[in-house]
Design an enzyme around this catalytic site. Sequence first.
Site, PDB file in Angstrom:
ATOM      1  CG  HIS A  12      -6.389  -1.126   8.116  1.00  0.00           C
ATOM      2  ND1 HIS A  12      -6.250  -2.477   7.858  1.00  0.00           N
ATOM      3  CD2 HIS A  12      -6.773  -0.555   6.936  1.00  0.00           C
ATOM      4  CE1 HIS A  12      -6.521  -2.714   6.585  1.00  0.00           C
ATOM      5  NE2 HIS A  12      -6.831  -1.570   5.998  1.00  0.00           N
ATOM      6  CD  GLU A  41      -1.048  -9.131   4.061  1.00  0.00           C
ATOM      7  OE1 GLU A  41      -1.198  -8.455   5.101  1.00  0.00           O
ATOM      8  OE2 GLU A  41      -0.340 -10.147   4.008  1.00  0.00           O
TER       9      GLU A  41
HETATM   10  O1  0JX Z   1      -5.475  -5.044   8.793  1.00  0.00           O
HETATM   11  P1  0JX Z   1      -3.991  -5.240   8.943  1.00  0.00           P
HETATM   12  O2  0JX Z   1      -3.595  -5.781  10.248  1.00  0.00           O
HETATM   13  O3  0JX Z   1      -3.444  -6.061   7.794  1.00  0.00           O
HETATM   14  O4  0JX Z   1      -3.320  -3.822   8.711  1.00  0.00           O
HETATM   15  P2  0JX Z   1      -2.953  -2.634   9.678  1.00  0.00           P
HETATM   16  O5  0JX Z   1      -3.776  -2.600  10.894  1.00  0.00           O
HETATM   17  O6  0JX Z   1      -2.936  -1.398   8.848  1.00  0.00           O
HETATM   18  O7  0JX Z   1      -1.478  -3.008  10.126  1.00  0.00           O
HETATM   19  C1  0JX Z   1      -0.339  -2.598   9.472  1.00  0.00           C
HETATM   20  C2  0JX Z   1      -0.219  -3.045   8.054  1.00  0.00           C
HETATM   21  C3  0JX Z   1      -0.040  -4.507   7.961  1.00  0.00           C
HETATM   22  C4  0JX Z   1       0.232  -5.081   6.803  1.00  0.00           C
HETATM   23  O8  0JX Z   1       0.635  -6.359   6.816  1.00  0.00           O
END
Ligand code: 0JX
Length: 316
Positions: free
Chosen positions: A46, A131
């Site tokens: 993200h 997730e």
């Molecule tokens: O929105 P999340 O924090 O789950 O994802 P982000 O910001 O892409 O962080 C890295 C991926 C995390 C997965 O557990």
Amino acid sequence: MPKPSLTLWLAAPRGFCAGVDRAIKIVEMALEKYGAPVYVRHEIVHNKYVVDDLRSKGAVFVEELDECPVDRPVIFSAHGVPKSVPAEAAARQMLYVDATCPLVSKVHIEAERHHENGLQIVMIGHAGHPETVGTMGQLPPGEVLLVETPADVATLAVRDEAKLAFVTQTTLSVDDTAEIVAALQARFPSIIGPHKEDICYATTNRQEAVKAMAEKAEAMLVVGAPNSSNSRRLVEVGARAGCSYAQLVQRATDIDWRALEGITSVGVTAGASAPEVLVEEVIDAFRARYDVTVEMVETAQENVEFKVPRVLRETA
Ligand code: 0JX
Ligand code: SF4
């Protein structure tokens, strides 16, 4: 006029975790191996900067598999996917590479194991987050019940109170989750689960560093995206630890300088999906306005690394 003095506390650890590092590498290596375009289902992590950069190299981001042509490779994002997604890709005879973080896959396996043992699963997570959708989608509908708050636990309708297990999203607030786990254990004493929860090392470490930083800094900036769960949790943790101004910024242009007027110290950290180049950009923006002294708040050291899938390590 001389610039005012400012102490800039820099959290460590901050920024990229091992799962993000691996997911980005997977896209880069897939582009190298298969050439452009390579499709990616959902933002690989993200972060707009990361996504824009990969897009410029030939990645095409889509939300659903049916937006991809069958003759190009597709990568599943770090957050994980429901079982139906690889199944559909296989049915369409597509080449797919799964960039789900191994620590998310571990939770998927945990949920499956409980299900095989005849348990219904309670998932602690945020509704609609990819997730959570991915983990719940490892099992048939109704086998995983979602709770977001202790109040949800009170109204939960389960099949059999004696046959329950819980799993969690990896990027939750450690403190909020402890409360929800306590509520689950109070209402369902025989519920089984992980030792504490499934929050990963990176989420835990970044929240710890923020707590330590909140004791020193008058204001706090978290570099991260609005759709990044772990980054948003860092802002909440900072505010709850006593920092009266804690703000999420995507990059330096988001900083509200007027809100920071008069401060002599600021804390800077970054979510697990935010690249260090954006932290440097934020530090440079402070240097342009203040006489900055950078100090570290280091609460842990990380040396986790995950291998990329074998298909990308093999030569074409
Ligand atoms: O929105 P999340 O924090 O789950 O994802 P982000 O910001 O892409 O962080 C890295 C991926 C995390 C997965 O557990
Ligand atoms: Fe994996 Fe944790 Fe990073 Fe998510 S935040 S990608 S679970 S290491």
